[in-house]
Design an enzyme around this catalytic site. Structure first.
Site, PDB file in Angstrom:
ATOM      1  N   ALA A 148      12.595  -2.601  -3.408  1.00 15.62           N
ATOM      2  CA  ALA A 148      11.506  -2.766  -4.364  1.00 15.62           C
ATOM      3  C   ALA A 148      12.001  -3.411  -5.656  1.00 15.62           C
ATOM      4  CB  ALA A 148      10.858  -1.411  -4.664  1.00 15.62           C
ATOM      5  N   ASP A 172      -2.024   5.555 -13.802  1.00 14.89           N
ATOM      6  CA  ASP A 172      -0.582   5.309 -13.830  1.00 14.89           C
ATOM      7  C   ASP A 172      -0.066   5.123 -15.257  1.00 14.89           C
ATOM      8  OD1 ASP A 172      -1.760   2.878 -14.354  1.00 14.89           O
ATOM      9  OD2 ASP A 172      -0.424   1.718 -13.055  1.00 14.89           O
ATOM     10  N   GLU A 182       1.510   9.698 -12.186  1.00 16.01           N
ATOM     11  CA  GLU A 182       1.814   9.063 -10.905  1.00 16.01           C
ATOM     12  C   GLU A 182       3.276   9.323 -10.571  1.00 16.01           C
ATOM     13  OE1 GLU A 182       1.111   4.747  -8.926  1.00 16.01           O
ATOM     14  OE2 GLU A 182       2.574   4.811 -10.551  1.00 16.01           O
TER      15      GLU A 182
END
Length: 221
Positions: A164, A85, A152
């Site tokens: 989120a 990531d 990612e």
């Protein structure tokens, strides 16, 4: 510690900088592909499944810190093989079906290799988090070689992204020690966001079917 000092030394620092540059170029390659899809849908289909796109590249300190926490040998090869990531892109869509459509369009391209899929839309995390996570590999053409760079990609709806973002702010405010009652409320909010996604998608499908029916009637007349 020796590996960390090596990567922070003069020569190691230059190697690390070039290493991270390849991930920046990987982001650039993927952003070009995403923007082409977005523009094509806008001008040809008069609709785009992509609402917003954001990208981020981990800093050298963040990468080295994560490697140290995970016990990964502090070499560029080990970091490349174990941390996926470093380069990240987040795509926000209007509807759930758009997330899967974008995933299919991107991973179907010949020069993109799909490494891993984590479907947190179909199987949300226990806290209610939902998103479609992809790890893809894209070639980056450097001056003296071709690098295969992993990126990612997180694909989610506006409702998922709002939830989120709120969850992240709450965990930051409480330094991760969030009260149980608030965690329960967050989980309830995740369920509300999921129901909103389902409802809005149903309305979208209904409007689209109505438009298709009108088109058929008009063509017959």
């Amino acid at each position: 510690m020796t590996g960390l000092l090596s990567l922070r030394s003069s020569d190691g620092g230059r190697d690390l900088t070039r290493f991270l540059m390849s991930y920046k170029f990987g982001i650039d390659e993927m952003m070009t592909k995403i923007n082409i899809l977005k523009d094509e849908f806008t001008y040809i289909h008069e609709y785009t499944p992509i609402e917003h796109v954001k990208s981020r590249l981990k800093s050298a300190d963040s990468v080295l810190g994560k490697a140290a926490r995970k016990g990964i040998p502090l070499t560029l090869d080990s970091i490349r093989d174990n941390i996926h990531d470093i380069a990240g892109i987040r795509i926000t869509c209007s509807f759930i079906q758009d997330a899967y459509r974008i995933s299919d369009l991107l991973t179907g391209q010949q020069d993109i290799t799909l490494i891993e899929v984590k479907d947190y839309i179909a199987e949300p995390k226990p806290n209610g988090y939902r998103s479609l996570h992809l790890i893809v590999e894209v070639p980056v053409f450097m001056s003296d070689r071709v690098e295969s760079v992993r990126v990612e990609i997180q694909i989610r709806t506006v409702a998922m992204d709002f939830w989120a973002s709120l969850e992240h702010k709450i965990f930051y405010k409480y330094d991760k020690a969030v009260p149980a009652a608030l965690l329960d409320e967050l989980k309830d909010a995740a369920d509300v966001a999921r129901n909103l996604d389902v409802k809005m998608e149903a309305l979208h499908d209904e409007v689209r079917e109505h438009g298709a029916a009108l088109h058929v009637i008009a063509s017959v007349e």
